[in-house]
Structures are given as structure tokens and as C-alpha cells.
Design an enzyme around this catalytic site. Sequence first.
Site, PDB file in Angstrom:
ATOM      1  N   HIS A  26       0.846  -1.190   0.000  1.00  0.00           N
ATOM      2  CA  HIS A  26       0.000   0.000   0.000  1.00  0.00           C
ATOM      3  C   HIS A  26       0.879   1.237   0.000  1.00  0.00           C
ATOM      4  O   HIS A  26       1.944   1.232   0.615  1.00  0.00           O
ATOM      5  CB  HIS A  26      -0.913   0.013   1.244  1.00  0.00           C
ATOM      6  CG  HIS A  26      -2.061   0.947   1.097  1.00  0.00           C
ATOM      7  ND1 HIS A  26      -1.956   2.290   1.383  1.00  0.00           N
ATOM      8  CD2 HIS A  26      -3.325   0.740   0.662  1.00  0.00           C
ATOM      9  CE1 HIS A  26      -3.119   2.864   1.135  1.00  0.00           C
ATOM     10  NE2 HIS A  26      -3.964   1.950   0.695  1.00  0.00           N
TER      11      HIS A  26
ATOM     12  N   ASP B 293      -7.905  -5.014  -0.364  1.00  0.00           N
ATOM     13  CA  ASP B 293      -8.396  -5.668  -1.577  1.00  0.00           C
ATOM     14  C   ASP B 293      -8.164  -7.170  -1.564  1.00  0.00           C
ATOM     15  O   ASP B 293      -8.880  -7.918  -2.226  1.00  0.00           O
ATOM     16  CB  ASP B 293      -7.714  -5.071  -2.814  1.00  0.00           C
ATOM     17  CG  ASP B 293      -8.198  -3.673  -3.048  1.00  0.00           C
ATOM     18  OD1 ASP B 293      -9.407  -3.458  -2.964  1.00  0.00           O
ATOM     19  OD2 ASP B 293      -7.361  -2.788  -3.290  1.00  0.00           O
TER      20      ASP B 293
END
Length: 428
Positions: free
Chosen positions: A307, A364
Site C-alpha cells: 500500500h 483488496d
Amino acid sequence: MSEVAKITLDGETHEFPVVVGTENEKAIDISKLRGTTGYVTLDPGFKNTGSTKSAITFLNGEDGILRYRGYPIEQLAEKASFLEVAYLLIYGELPTKIQLETFENEITRHTLVHEDMKTLLRAFPAGAHPMGVAASLIVSLSTFYPESQDPNRNKEALNLTIIRLLAKLPTIAAWAYKFSKRHPVVYPKNKYNYVENFLNMMFQLPTEDYEVNPIVSKALNTLLILHADHEQNCSTSTVRIVGSSHANLYASISAGISALWGPLHGGANQAVIEMLEAIKADGGNIDKWIAKAKDKNDPFRLMGFGHRVYKNFDPRATIIKKAADDVLSSLGIDDPVLDIAKQIEEIALKDEYFVKRGLYPNVDFYSGIIYRAIGIPTEMFTVMFAIGRLPGWIAQWKEMLEDKAPIGRPRQIYTGPNKRDYVEIEKR
Ligand code: ACO
């Protein structure tokens, strides 16, 4: 005295104010930099650039903190409904009981989309990706409601646009999917709440309504809350920048949906399942794929890992991992693709390459697993993210307009050829 930053350029020192946020986040205000010095800053990907002040979401990637309007994501995910969170993000405070009921009723009354929209839907080829359809249909709403085209018109008109967007995106999303399969669409039903209504439009059988499975609707409610805002990410910055030209809210949100589609952003949840399926089809040799992800000469990346902001852990991933475990065990799902996901997670969390770089499963990774377990088709995963992110996009767009943000227009450092004269085609 408040802190200043000093920059020395060509032997001259210039002072710039330091801005401090309510959580003690510090920034050097360089808004006068070019006017004073002739220089601009260069920051590809805006990794060090604050594009705005914002009172909506606080995120601390180092400590894994995420709060909407001050409320910790953990508390909201456990206790609130998605529409309660949407209200909080958009209007700044948690709604009272009456405010929430009014908000929910208004949204319920606007879930139908104009029948002419079906003409548009019919024009898309079978199998059309629902993200492309959703982005197109959302911007086309501005033509059905022309009063939305002037975002400065009045508060009531803007509020109606907000309600319509929240109400119609789930209908558009479900219809985009149904049309892509050439199945008849299911109309929204007022007896259901927001999440249940979407599930019914996706899963209603020809003979009977969808029987709400509380595990599924709870998991979906949690997922939508976790996605509801994430400050100035790629799609939100897109929404703000499009809106900064005073393009209407439908156009700005449609641009946000397009930005979200990419596999490095919201498209990652679809990419995760596609990656897991590819690994399964390849014989399930997980070590081989982990090695590929670590190989700098191989473009393959472990989708759903890493991320831009969270380098220790993603607080949403912690909540969602638990939700994923609950859903899988309650529904008794036995799916080899999900087994591969679990093994990858286990290996990567211990592997030095991933640990050293702070690469953990992101939201996700787990959201893809939950969507698959509850029967959402893979190509709809990113659309689910868009439904969740919609209140955040709206809140950020509204804040941008209320703060009278200037039009977004970054500078650049030109690296092309210097002036040269045009050469006639015969002489080239
Ligand atoms: N698999 C393997 N290696 C990775 C991965 C990955 N998923 N992600 C990053 N790395 C490596 C990079 O190769 C780089 O290694 P190096 O330092 O040896 O060169 C290092 O980790 C840092 O990576 P960057 O690309 O510089 O990190 P950045 O912050 O720019 O990118 C991103 C973050 C785009 C999310 C990246 O981690 C990625 O591509 N992940 C996979 C896609 C994904 O899951 N996206 C969803 C993000 S969450 C969201 O949008 C909701």
C-alpha cells in the site's frame, strides 16, 4: 512564534509557513513558492505533497490509524450502518435517529433509474465490464437531471444530486451486471435496506425474492464502510480535480469511478482473484509465484499486497480479515482458490522480502475473498468498491467546493527538445 521552513536558492533564503493539522501533521506551505522564487517543486505521484486541507478522514499509515470525522474505523465498522457512515462523511456529524430515517427514506425513494437508461444499457455489448458501464451511466445522469450541471446553483439542488447518486449507483451497478449477462433486470424494492436491496437486485430468483442472509448482508455492510473514504487517494484526488473546474457532481464521480478501475487501485480486488485462479490453473505452485513476485526482472506483483500509505499494517485489513474468516466458516465455503489465498497470506507474512518492504495483505486481498464467498461475480468487485467509496468522493467534492478550492492545475518540468524549426515533409 509559529514554525517556518527556510529554503535557500541562488544564495537567497526564503521563509515559508509550516501548517500543522489537528493530529499534529506538519506541512510546508509552498503556495507562494513560485511567485517568490520562480521555482516549483517536483514530486511525481504526489508522494510528499498535500493537495488540500481536509476535515474528513485522518489516516496515519505508520501507526495504522484510520478515522472518519474523528471516529475510529474499528468502531464504525462494528456498530454503524453504511448509510449512517455516509451521512457522517458527507454532513460532518453522526445523524440523529430522525436525521438517519429521513436520509434513508429519501435514498429509498430515489433508487429507481429512468427507463430511458435501459436504452443506454442495451447499447453496450454483452460482457461489457460493469465499471465501464457504471462510469458511463453515472455521467449520463447529468443529462437526465440538467439542474445538476451548475454545482453552485443552490444547496437543495446539490443535496438532491447527492441523494440521487447514493440511491442510483447500486441500481446502475446491478443493472450493468444483469445487462452484461443479458438477464432481465431486477427493480429496486423499498422493503429492503440499502445493502439488502442491492443483494436482491443481484441475486433475486425468477420465482422469489432474495432471502436475506444476515451473515452476507453484515459482511457487505462492513465492507462498504471500510471503503467509504481514504482521504486523497488516486480516485478521490481525481474527483476533486475534475470538480475543481466546477464540472458537476455526476461528471466528477464518473471520473472517480474510472480512476478506481485500474489494477493498482480499486481494480486490485478483481486482480487478486484472477491471480489466485491463474496460480490454481498453473498447478497451485505457490512458491513459484512468490519467487516471481520477488524477482525484479519479472513484472509480476502479488496483487492485494502493499500500500502506498500503510507500510506496517492496514487497519481495514485487520477488520476485514476477521470478516472474511467469519463469512468462510459460517457459510461453510470450500473453495480451492480461497485455500490458495490463505497459503499465500501465510507464506508472505513470514517472507523477508515482504516483511522488509512492509508489504502486507491490503483491503483488496480480503475483500476479493469475501465477495467471491458471497457469490459476487469477479468483474463486479471493483464496482462494489465504487459503491462503498461513493460517500467519500461526495464528501471530498463538497468540501472542495465549500472551501472554494482553486482549479487543480499542477506544474511540470519540461524535458523535451528546445526550440527548433519546422522541416517540410519532403526534407525529413
Ligand atoms: N508484490 C511484490 N513486490 C512489491 C509489491 C507487490 N505487490 N508491491 C510493492 N512491491 C515492492 C516493489 O517492487 C518495491 O521494491 P524495491 O524497493 O525492491 O524496488 C517496493 O516493494 C516498494 O514498492 P513501490 O511500488 O515503490 O510502492 P508504492 O507505494 O509506489 O506502491 C502499490 C504501492 C501500488 C499498492 C504497490 O504495492 C502494488 O502495486 N501493489 C499491488 C497492487 C495492489 O494490491 N493495489 C491495491 C492498493 S490498495 C487500494 O488501492 C485500495
